[in-house]
Design an enzyme around this catalytic site. Sequence first.
Site, PDB file in Angstrom:
ATOM      1  N   CYS A   2       4.334  -1.159 -11.804  1.00 53.45           N
ATOM      2  CA  CYS A   2       5.725  -0.847 -12.104  1.00 53.45           C
ATOM      3  C   CYS A   2       5.822  -0.481 -13.577  1.00 53.45           C
ATOM      4  CB  CYS A   2       6.624  -2.046 -11.815  1.00 53.45           C
ATOM      5  SG  CYS A   2       6.480  -2.694 -10.136  1.00 53.45           S
ATOM      6  N   LYS A 601      -3.022  15.109  -2.643  1.00 52.69           N
ATOM      7  CA  LYS A 601      -3.215  13.658  -2.713  1.00 52.69           C
ATOM      8  C   LYS A 601      -3.057  13.015  -1.346  1.00 52.69           C
ATOM      9  CE  LYS A 601      -3.861   9.720  -4.748  1.00 52.69           C
ATOM     10  NZ  LYS A 601      -5.232   9.384  -5.155  1.00 52.69           N
TER      11      LYS A 601
END
Length: 606
Positions: A2, A601
């Site tokens: 985060c 990805k």
Amino acid sequence: MCGIVGMVGENLKLEDLVTSLQKLEYRGYDSAGIAYLGDSFGVYKKKGRIDVLKNGLKQKLNDRFFVGIAHTRWATHGEPNDMNAHPHMDCKEEIAVVHNGIIENYREIREFLEQRGHVFSSETDTEVIAHLVEEEFEGDLLDAVLKAVKKLKGAYAIAVVHKNVPDTIVAARKGSPLVAGIGSGVGILASDVTPLLRFTKDVVFLEDGDVMVLRKDGFEIYNTDGVKQQRRVYHVNWDEKAAEKGGYKHFMYKEIMEDPQALVNALVGRVKNDRPFFEELEYYEELLKNADRIRVVSCGTSYYAGLVFKYFLENHTDIDVEIEVSSEFRYKRPHIKEGDVLIAISQSGETADTLESVRLAKKHGAKIVSIVNVVGSTLDRESDVTLFMNAGPEIGVAATKTYVAELAVLYLLGLKIMEINGYWDREAEEILDKLVRMPELLENVLRKDPQIRELSEKYKDYRNFMYIGRGYGYPTALEGALKLKEITYIHATAYQAGELKHGPIALLDVDFPVFAVMPDDSLFFKTKSNVIESKSRNAPVIVLGTEGNRSLEEITGDIIHVPPTHESLYPLMMAPVIQLFAYHIADLKGLDPDKPRNLAKSVTVE
């Protein structure tokens, strides 16, 4: 995983806080939020991009504030939504907290606090911190945080503000990064240096166990016993773009260097009383008990991790493990019966072929255990049980730290299956102990980076490579060849070393190097004979072996050593080497390893 920002000072606008938070967008996130104290005490948070948050605040962006904290969330406990986004508040809505990490004992703390009358509004582990600080607060915010963090188990970086303490942020670190600095009339902290560079280039990095009191004109740092600490101030020369990558040239390089931390994150909270522990499996152990066969589906790097799991479980139990590439499994007649276990592995949780394989298996009555990095992804939602990698966002297209994380989860899952099926023994204890100690050894492997770069310089102009290995070395060879293909565009193929004489050896000559994965294991001398065969065909040879193995001295060639470990764990130990070798070749050839051509990805189409 985060992103955290905290600011305290004069003449600050909410736009300053939001703009600073945007400097952490590259880390990846699913929601964002802020808490601020100005004319009033407010919290605003939203699922989605920071632009969504900013749009909701557009009437207030010019509002002044004295102290504020902000957060981008990558979900680990609780799905991505407004309720679970940070900051979190206490019952009185006087305290706000942002947090990066995983609180292992949050359930016990939550139960205790609920008994004390606290009411929770989210599914997150973070919210217990706000209520714990509330429980301890008696007018001194530092004292309350010091008491609270002593009760936390796990990894955390936290920043705490109180509506009645308008000039202070209290922050603490254990296992997750925090950096702080003082600018002109502003104190600022963040998960990394990027947001600080608008205000100052003189920064201090908090160490594990540090608790900081940050004000506009300075800071103090204490240990958890309240004793003042001194920390060195560093001058940072990076610009903001470089800082996003932690000073590294590419995200892939940064993420390889995060392999040890990814391993820590995957293991945290999953070992109890010297046994593997998955809270997620608490009500599902019967799925894995007395299983005589387990199916695995995955693609690419995740498929190679699944191969390691197959070798591991079959070497230590009588359980058959069948693994297939998802794009093949989904089009076959599935030999699945009611109650069979299918393990699906996907970093993104959105791999189209893996999702369709799961749906097919579920139609035939299979129970799904998924290993996923992205909380709330489709695979997470469609599984009976999800074991999260907890690797954090991975920006580079080629999997690096997520490979390490999924291997760690698979080893722990294998050990758990051994335990519940009566295969637990002294060797299992040894493997678990060595797995827990592995992060420090991976740090040692990464210190070989200069040697690996020199080797990459030597081999960067070859147009073909052959990777070979036996046993646990074979999946590592496959992954090494894939990494080289993905980001350098050099043709690379991988074979079981014993298959060389059945055809592949015809390719070898002075222009076709062999990369031999040969740890000091039970198959070492078999692989060694294949390497000698390769050298007799004049092929250049790179050997990835084990420190202290004197038999390697008989092989002339380029040798990279890794520390010794249990033979089943060498795929983890050797992962940084194959990643760095490919990365440096790509970099030396002037290629961008973060964005290799023709690749995405997440493969969300067939």
